[in-house]
Design a protein around this motif. Structure first.
Motif, PDB file in Angstrom:
ATOM      1  N   GLY A   1       0.814  -1.221   0.000  1.00  0.00           N
ATOM      2  CA  GLY A   1       0.000   0.000   0.000  1.00  0.00           C
ATOM      3  C   GLY A   1       0.837   1.255   0.000  1.00  0.00           C
ATOM      4  N   ALA A   2       1.961   1.239   0.713  1.00  0.00           N
ATOM      5  CA  ALA A   2       2.829   2.416   0.728  1.00  0.00           C
ATOM      6  C   ALA A   2       3.511   2.613  -0.624  1.00  0.00           C
ATOM      7  CB  ALA A   2       3.867   2.282   1.831  1.00  0.00           C
ATOM      8  N   VAL A   3       3.869   1.520  -1.299  1.00  0.00           N
ATOM      9  CA  VAL A   3       4.550   1.633  -2.593  1.00  0.00           C
ATOM     10  C   VAL A   3       3.593   2.140  -3.673  1.00  0.00           C
ATOM     11  CG1 VAL A   3       5.635   0.296  -4.449  1.00  0.00           C
ATOM     12  CG2 VAL A   3       6.321  -0.064  -2.083  1.00  0.00           C
TER      13      VAL A   3
ATOM     14  N   GLY B   1      -1.797   3.200  -2.091  1.00  0.00           N
ATOM     15  CA  GLY B   1      -3.175   2.766  -1.967  1.00  0.00           C
ATOM     16  C   GLY B   1      -3.650   2.934  -0.537  1.00  0.00           C
ATOM     17  N   GLY B   2      -4.765   3.571  -0.375  1.00  0.00           N
ATOM     18  CA  GLY B   2      -5.256   3.858   0.959  1.00  0.00           C
ATOM     19  C   GLY B   2      -5.776   2.635   1.690  1.00  0.00           C
ATOM     20  N   TYR B   3      -6.566   1.828   0.999  1.00  0.00           N
ATOM     21  CA  TYR B   3      -7.165   0.663   1.654  1.00  0.00           C
ATOM     22  C   TYR B   3      -6.109  -0.369   2.034  1.00  0.00           C
ATOM     23  CZ  TYR B   3     -11.554   2.580   0.008  1.00  0.00           C
ATOM     24  OH  TYR B   3     -12.615   3.412  -0.221  1.00  0.00           O
ATOM     25  N   GLU B   4      -5.163  -0.585   1.140  1.00  0.00           N
ATOM     26  CA  GLU B   4      -4.126  -1.576   1.427  1.00  0.00           C
ATOM     27  C   GLU B   4      -3.293  -1.163   2.633  1.00  0.00           C
ATOM     28  OE1 GLU B   4      -4.458  -0.027  -1.494  1.00  0.00           O
ATOM     29  OE2 GLU B   4      -4.802  -1.510  -3.053  1.00  0.00           O
TER      30      GLU B   4
ATOM     31  N   GLY C   1       0.716   9.353   2.248  1.00  0.00           N
ATOM     32  CA  GLY C   1       0.565   8.759   0.920  1.00  0.00           C
ATOM     33  C   GLY C   1      -0.561   9.357   0.121  1.00  0.00           C
ATOM     34  N   LYS C   2      -1.546   9.912   0.788  1.00  0.00           N
ATOM     35  CA  LYS C   2      -2.722  10.439   0.109  1.00  0.00           C
ATOM     36  C   LYS C   2      -2.806  11.959   0.138  1.00  0.00           C
ATOM     37  CE  LYS C   2      -5.092   6.920  -1.255  1.00  0.00           C
ATOM     38  NZ  LYS C   2      -5.338   6.779  -2.668  1.00  0.00           N
ATOM     39  N   THR C   3      -1.730  12.681   0.438  1.00  0.00           N
ATOM     40  CA  THR C   3      -1.807  14.129   0.577  1.00  0.00           C
ATOM     41  C   THR C   3      -2.203  14.832  -0.713  1.00  0.00           C
ATOM     42  OG1 THR C   3       0.581  14.213   0.269  1.00  0.00           O
ATOM     43  CG2 THR C   3      -0.237  14.423   2.513  1.00  0.00           C
ATOM     44  N   GLU C   4      -1.806  14.296  -1.866  1.00  0.00           N
ATOM     45  CA  GLU C   4      -2.182  14.954  -3.120  1.00  0.00           C
ATOM     46  C   GLU C   4      -3.695  14.958  -3.303  1.00  0.00           C
ATOM     47  OE1 GLU C   4       0.050  12.131  -3.531  1.00  0.00           O
ATOM     48  OE2 GLU C   4       1.750  13.421  -3.108  1.00  0.00           O
ATOM     49  N   SER C   5      -4.339  13.872  -2.945  1.00  0.00           N
ATOM     50  CA  SER C   5      -5.780  13.795  -3.145  1.00  0.00           C
ATOM     51  C   SER C   5      -6.555  14.484  -2.028  1.00  0.00           C
ATOM     52  CB  SER C   5      -6.223  12.337  -3.255  1.00  0.00           C
ATOM     53  OG  SER C   5      -5.917  11.647  -2.063  1.00  0.00           O
ATOM     54  N   LEU C   6      -5.885  14.832  -0.929  1.00  0.00           N
ATOM     55  CA  LEU C   6      -6.568  15.531   0.151  1.00  0.00           C
ATOM     56  C   LEU C   6      -6.558  17.044  -0.018  1.00  0.00           C
ATOM     57  CD1 LEU C   6      -5.294  13.517   3.250  1.00  0.00           C
ATOM     58  CD2 LEU C   6      -7.505  13.357   2.144  1.00  0.00           C
TER      59      LEU C   6
END
Length: 158
Positions: free
Chosen positions: A59-61, A64-67, A110-115
Motif C-alpha cells: 500500500g505504501a509503494v 493505496g489507501g485501503y491496502e 501517501g494520500k496528501t495529493e488527493s486531500l
C-alpha cells in the motif's frame, strides 16, 4: 506503470502464499512441541504480522489507501497477539494506539495529493461570474442584431 503495479501485485500474492505456508509450518512445529508456544496463537501471529506487513508495504509503494490501512490494522493485531503474554495490558494498549497512529500518519502522507482542495479561482484561466455574464449578454445582443433569415412564402404560386 501498469506493468509495474501488476508485478508488485503478483509479488505480494506470492509473498502472501509464503506467509501462509510458513504459518502452517510454525503451527505444526508448535503442535509437535518443537516450539514452546500455543500453536494457534503462534499461527495467527505469523499470519497477521506477515500479511499485514505485505499489505502495508504494498500500500505504501502503490499509494493505496485501503491496502495501507488494512496492513497497519493487521500489523497492530499481530503485535497485540505477540505481546499478550509478555507485557501488562496497559502497555499493549499504548503500543497498539501508537501503531495505529503511525499507520494513520503514513496513510495521510501517501494520500496528501488527493486531500488538497484546489478552488477554481486559483486556476490561471479563471473568470469571475460577472465577466462571464457580461460576455454572454454581449453575445446575445450581437445575435439579436443580426437579421432573421427570410422565410419562403408558400401561399403565393409561382
Amino acid at each position: 506503470m501498469k506493468n509495474m503495479k501488476k508485478r508488485l501485485l503478483v509479488g505480494a500474492l506470492i509473498l502472501s502464499i509464503a506467509v501462509v505456508v510458513s504459518a502452517v509450518v510454525v503451527m505444526i512445529l508448535a503442535m509437535a512441541n518443537v516450539l514452546p508456544a500455543d500453536p494457534f496463537k503462534l499461527c495467527f501471529a505469523v499470519l497477521t504480522l506477515g500479511i499485514g506487513s505485505i499489505f502495508a508495504i504494498y500500500g505504501a509503494v502503490v499509494k493505496g489507501g485501503y491496502e495501507t490501512a488494512v496492513g497497519f490494522i493487521l500489523l497492530t493485531v499481530g503485535v497485540v497477539i505477540v505481546l499478550i503474554g509478555l507485557v501488562k495490558w496497559y502497555l499493549i494498549v499504548v503500543i497498539a494506539c501508537a501503531l495505529l497512529v503511525i499507520g494513520l500518519i503514513i496513510l495521510m502522507l501517501g494520500k496528501t495529493e488527493s486531500l488538497q482542495v484546489t478552488t477554481t479561482d486559483q486556476e490561471p484561466n479563471f473568470k469571475p461570474y460577472s465577466e462571464v455574464l457580461e460576455e454572454k449578454k454581449e453575445q446575445d445582443k450581437i445575435k439579436e442584431s443580426e437579421p432573421l433569415p427570410e422565410l419562403k412564402d408558400y401561399s403565393k404560386k409561382d
